[in-house]
Design an enzyme around this catalytic site. Structure first.
Site, mmCIF file in Angstrom:
data_model
loop_
_atom_site.group_PDB
_atom_site.id
_atom_site.type_symbol
_atom_site.label_atom_id
_atom_site.label_comp_id
_atom_site.label_asym_id
_atom_site.label_seq_id
_atom_site.Cartn_x
_atom_site.Cartn_y
_atom_site.Cartn_z
ATOM 1 N N LYS A 1 -32.899 -2.223 30.458
ATOM 2 C CA LYS A 1 -32.786 -2.096 31.809
ATOM 3 C C LYS A 1 -31.021 -0.919 32.686
ATOM 4 C CE LYS A 1 -32.515 -4.618 36.300
ATOM 5 N NZ LYS A 1 -32.609 -5.354 36.619
ATOM 6 N N LYS B 1 -30.281 -4.822 29.192
ATOM 7 C CA LYS B 1 -29.200 -4.027 30.740
ATOM 8 C C LYS B 1 -27.808 -3.585 30.553
ATOM 9 C CE LYS B 1 -29.436 -5.717 35.316
ATOM 10 N NZ LYS B 1 -30.320 -6.553 35.933
ATOM 11 N N ASP C 1 -32.229 -12.113 34.462
ATOM 12 C CA ASP C 1 -30.733 -11.729 33.969
ATOM 13 C C ASP C 1 -29.993 -12.433 33.392
ATOM 14 O OD1 ASP C 1 -32.917 -9.515 34.703
ATOM 15 O OD2 ASP C 1 -32.105 -8.209 35.246
#
Lengths: 479, 312, 275
Positions: free
Chosen positions: B248, B212, B149
């Site tokens: 996400k 995300k 991430d």
């Protein structure tokens, strides 16, 4: 992978007790019709008979008009502030009983509870609140001294927003010092009769509001009554023309809110996803039973394919079904008659050569239903591009330039509403200026507010409802 | 940045620019659509499935200076068996930790399905030279991270240097190769919906497997509105390229009810393809506990207390 | 029998034109004898065509310019005051009444000239809607207005049948029976003014000849009757008008702002307020 299902989340109708039989509300009392005749009001989602209501005749209309005339004596002698407070009280009572009204509206008319609960009822209360405040400020409303109430007003309303149309009619009429005889639509009389109870509860002086039910013949009796000072009608252009004709040569005021075939113009520089939502809301809101529905989608050629693809995908997620289910987006078509009309126009569209897209949702067995429908490849000459369908049917046309968009948009006898979608400010103002329409929604559609005037150009009628301008529909400029 | 090799997945800068320039969103219309989606209610049977699905979509996260081996062990245990007394509750999708703890986490997950994700590129601010971001990421991958991430360069983004944002992601994707890359937009820093859309498209075009919402380190985390903007970007990107990217959402999703609203939105707008941990994740710490409570409540009919469930 | 001294023509599209039918009628005043055009159905159609075009031009001029053109008209009438007074006296008015009529006419033109760039501020407003929208109601002129002037011999009455609608940007077909001589003299001032061609057409004749055509013509947006008709006439007009939902007003209020309201269509525009 889960089988993703929404629950049937049914709004309970226990709150409501529907009587087997209703009476007219005349002179502050519920009175049985002198005609002794009744008509059934059915639920369009089940075809079950909900109740029966009077089919009023000439004697019934006479007594309603006489009672309104007597009511006028009392009403006009009250102070403006007293009139204002009655309207405030009505607004408050509607808020208190709004769930009951919402359920009845969905049962009798077929519209989704999500709309009757979250749109119709809040708007009904808001209209009474808004006009309540005008009742004692009429002298401040317009810079002219010559405005006086008409007197006894006959009001004939349609079946698409039964209680909201009642509010649009009764609130400004009473605020301006008139008294009314109101006839709800033949297929949706029940919430109007429940509203009569609100008038009683509010202690409104008898005769100020009179509610009589019936069919077209009853409406015609009101229009032709010699002691009526003004008619306010919302409905089809065809009937509007007949009313205007009936009143020819008579000193009777008239406002008409009639049909439409609104263009919803999407330019290539629009916020496309919001435009798709706006187009969906523009035509599928209330099953498309909306006079200002955005029934003609005008797409700039450069985005046609992309837009149609997104639109079709979005339409697939519309849920058609039980109006009392909170997950329902599209309820029942209001009547068999209307369903037949929609069906026949859609068939004609297919025969003319329009390309038909309908969503694949399941439809309930009983009741009147129609799938969300989109036509592409339509020529402006097709009847589906010209006639008001008043159902969940969208017709797509294309254009190349802003000039052409405006030309197509105005190429109709109607002029009620229009939509414009572009992120370019100057193009919005340029387009809005040129559209012959009483309401222009820019980057939105089907928005309503009691303070916002509504009404049409051309054959969509005359006069405005709502806002400061709406007061003028019930005030006569005396020379 | 100089010498960046364009990978197979990343899209030519000129077409990225074109898409970015067409980012037009009306915020009022968007808000109305999102709130209307919140009125959907789902069936009780479907609800249990939905709650289990939420568990399987969770990235159980701890990103604190105080994280220790003990804390990671606890969390991984909970990730594998969120409710030790109910085997029908699935494992979560992944645990999410800092690069220095990837090795420990990896050791603890063993043969389970739980993946190890690392936040890298100097999460959460990303305010370091590119060389450091590359090193940070490489370290996490070398330690065994299954997923990475990263944060976008908000400084460059807000300065209007979209090219730099894109180039950095491309470079980090180069390092990742087959390791799943989730790119954090930090929507709370971007503020407007149009910025969120631009950043989404840039990140997707640069080869991100997921986009995300947030780091979880700002007071403004995910919102259904931001998620809506991102899902529309993902769909438009798919229709341009055929590539299905994931989303996400993280930060601020506290309860099961809210999480279900996200799923309803994904289902309505994207379809059931995206109702899948491969394409949709929740970044969560407190969410999981509420979901577990709700699952037990559905099964027993009784409201639950937190102490029935182990600490994560 | 006195000699015919003056022949008047209709004033259409900025030109003096004979009736296409060639028909005329005569009107005898104290000192003069006039030959006047008897407007035919075809003349009405031509006038509507011109008025449609005139509407486009007139409604798209700026309010500031419309104000000045109207004010200029008052100056011209002031300049021709004597000839108007003479003509009114020829119709049988006393000098005093005639002067008063012209003075009132000038006053009213000046009043409406000053209204041309203000009425939008009085008739339109922002609406305080409950959601995040900018919402404004403003007005458009309704379009082509057919105005039947009254039977009083009065320039002021004639003007009051034209000014409210033309001030807001409508084009006007002004039709006179009793007042024709005065109206067609007035046309000369219009011709010398800066009104765009077609914005004001002035016709003379017998209304009953054209009643049907006027009330049925779909491109006439509003019929204003400043003359009291018998009930059959009014009924026929309103019945015909209903076929296209045409607006018909009879003896409208000429008081202040009320005078212009019938000629306005209210347009309400919504736009979201967001980022």
């Amino acid at each position: 992978m889960i089988d993703w299902q929404y629950s049937e989340s049914i709004e309970s109708s226990d709150i409501l007790s529907i009587k087997k039989k209703y009476s007219n509300y005349i002179g502050g009392k519920f009175v049985e019709p002198k005609s002794k005749k009744y008509i059934n009001s059915i639920s369009p989602s089940t075809e079950e008979v909900l109740s029966k209501v009077p089919l009023s005749n000439k004697q019934d209309i006479n007594s309603a008009v006489n009672s309104a005339r007597e009511g006028l004596e009392v009403w006009s002698k009250l102070t403006p502030n007293q009139r204002s407070r009655y309207l405030f009280k009505i607004a408050r009572l509607i808020q208190e009983r709004s769930r009951e009204f919402a359920v009845l509206e969905s049962l009798d008319g077929g519209k989704p509870i999500r709309e009757s609960r979250d749109f119709d009822l809040p708007q009904v209360a808001a209209n009474f609140f808004y006009f309540a405040g005008w009742a004692d400020k009429l002298d401040l409303s317009w810079a002219t001294k010559s405005l006086k109430p008409y007197g006894v007003v006959g009001q004939i309303i349609p079946w698409n927003f039964p209680l909201l149309m009642l509010a649009w009619k009764i609130a400004p009429a009473l605020a301006t010092g008139n008294t009314v005889v109101l006839k709800p639509a033949e297929t949706t009389p029940l919430t109007a009769l429940l509203f009569a109870e609100i008038c009683e509860q509010a202690g409104l002086p008898s005769g100020v509001v009179n509610i009589v039910t019936g069919d077209g013949s009853t409406g015609s009796l009101i229009v032709n009554h010699k002691d009526i000072n003004k008619i306010a009608f919302t409905g089809s252009t065809q009937v509007g023309k007949l009313i205007q004709k009936s009143l020819a040569g008579r000193d009777v005021g008239l406002t008409l809110e009639l049909g439409g075939k609104a263009a919803n113009i999407v330019y290539e520089d629009a916020a496309i996803d919001q435009a798709v939502e706006g187009v969906v809301n523009g035509i599928f809101f209330n099953q498309g039973h909306v006079c200002c529905a955005g029934s003609r989608l005008l797409l700039q050629e450069s985005i046609h394919d992309q837009f149609v693809k997104k639109l079709e995908k979005r339409m697939q997620s519309l849920r058609v079904g039980n109006p009392l289910d909170k997950n329902t987006d599209i309820g029942a078509i209001n009547s068999k008659e209307q369903l037949d009309k929609i069906t026949s126009l859609v068939n004609e569209g297919v025969e003319d050569g329009g390309e038909l897209f309908q969503t694949q949702c399941e439809l309930p067995g009983n009741g009147f239903w129609f799938r969300p429908t989109l036509f592409t490849n339509v020529q402006p000459s097709y009847s589906i591009a010209r006639e008001e369908i008043f159902g969940p049917v969208l017709t797509t046309l294309t254009f190349r330039t802003p000039e052409e968009a405006v030309e197509i948009a105005n190429n109709t006898e109607y002029g009620l509403s229009a939509g414009v979608w572009t992120e370019k400010g100057s193009k919005i103002l340029w387009t809005a200026d040129r559209l012959e329409a009483g309401v222009v929604w820019a980057n939105t559609f089907n928005k309503f507010d009691p303070s916002s005037p509504f009404g049409g150009y051309k054959e969509s009628g005359f006069g405005r409802e709502g806002g400061r301008h709406g007061l003028l529909s019930y005030l006569k400029a005396s020379s | 940045m100089g010498n960046i090799k364009t990978s197979d997945v990343s899209i030519e800068w000129s077409s990225v620019l074109e898409m970015v320039h067409e980012s037009r969103i009306d915020s009022v219309g968007l808000n109305e659509r999102v709130s209307s989606l919140a009125t959907r209610s789902i069936k009780k049977d479907s609800k249990l499935e939905a709650l289990n699905m939420i568990v399987s979509m969770c990235d159980l996260t701890t990103l604190e200076g105080e994280d220790t081996e003990g804390k990671i062990s606890q969390m991984v245990a909970k990730a594998i068996k969120p409710n030790p007394l109910d085997n029908s509750v699935p494992s979560v999708a992944a645990v999410c930790v800092y690069p220095s703890l990837v090795g420990i986490a990896k050791e603890k997950v063993q043969n389970s399905n739980v993946k190890v994700a690392a936040v890298s590129s100097y999460f959460p601010s990303g305010q370091v030279p590119m060389e450091s971001k590359l090193l940070d990421t490489k370290y996490a991958i070398d330690s065994g991270a299954d997923e990475i991430d990263i944060v976008i360069n908000r400084k460059a983004f807000l300065e209007g240097d979209y090219r730099k944002v894109y180039d950095e992601i491309v470079a980090l994707k180069e390092v990742c190769q087959d390791v799943h890359l989730k790119t954090i937009l930090e929507v709370g820093d971007l503020k407007t919906y149009e910025n969120i859309r631009k950043a989404s498209l840039i990140s997707l075009a640069a080869g991100s497997d997921f986009i995300k919402t947030s780091t979880g380190k700002l007071s403004v985390g995910s919102s259904r509105q931001a998620c809506y903007v991102m899902l529309k970007s993902v769909l438009d990107f798919e229709s341009e390229t055929g590539i299905k990217a994931g989303i996400k959402v993280a930060g601020g999703i506290r309860d099961a009810k809210d999480a279900i609203r996200y799923l309803v939105m994904i289902n309505e707008e994207m379809g059931s393809d995206w109702l899948n941990p491969e394409l949709f994740r929740f970044g969560a710490s407190s969410l999981l506990d509420d979901v577990l409570k709700q699952i037990k409540k559905l099964k027993t009919g009784a409201y639950q207390a937190g102490y029935y469930f182990p600490r994560g | 029998m006195i000699d015919i001294k003056k022949t008047y023509k209709n004033y259409v599209d900025g030109k003096y034109v004979r009736s296409e039918s060639g028909k005329t009628y005569t009107k005898e005043l104290k000192n003069e004898f006039y030959e006047l055009p008897l407007t035919s159905k075809k003349d009405i159609r031509d006038a509507v065509t011109s008025s449609k075009d005139g509407f486009m031009k007139w409604s798209s001029t700026t309010p500031y310019l419309r104000m000045q053109i109207l004010y200029r008209l008052s100056e011209m009438i002031e300049g021709n005051k004597e000839s108007y007074v003479e003509l009114l006296m020829d119709h049988g008015l006393t000098k005093q009444k005639a002067i008063k009529d012209i003075d009132e006419s000038i006053q009213n033109i000046v009043w409406f000239a000053g209204l041309a760039d203000k009425w939008e501020q009085m008739a339109g407003n922002l609406n305080p809607v409950s959601e995040e929208y900018f919402n404004i109601s403003h007005q458009n002129p309704i379009g082509v207005v057919f105005s039947l002037s009254g039977s009083n011999i009065s320039l002021n009455d004639l003007l009051m049948s034209i000014l409210p609608s033309i001030t807001v940007g409508c084009s006007v077909i002004s039709y006179s029976e009793e007042n024709s001589v005065l109206a067609l003299k007035f046309a000369e001032d219009i011709n010398n003014s800066d009104f765009p061609s077609g914005s004001l057409n002035i016709l003379s004749g017998k209304f009953e000849n054209v009643l049907d055509d006027v009330s049925k013509h779909v491109e006439i947006n509003l019929v204003a009757l400043h003359k009291e008709l018998d009930n059959d006439g009014l009924k026929a007009i309103e019945q015909n008008a209903s076929e296209s939902v045409k607006r018909v007003i009879s003896q409208p209020s000429l008081e202040g702002l009320s005078s212009i309201l019938p000629y306005l269509e209210t347009k309400t525009v919504w736009h979201p307020k967001g980022t």
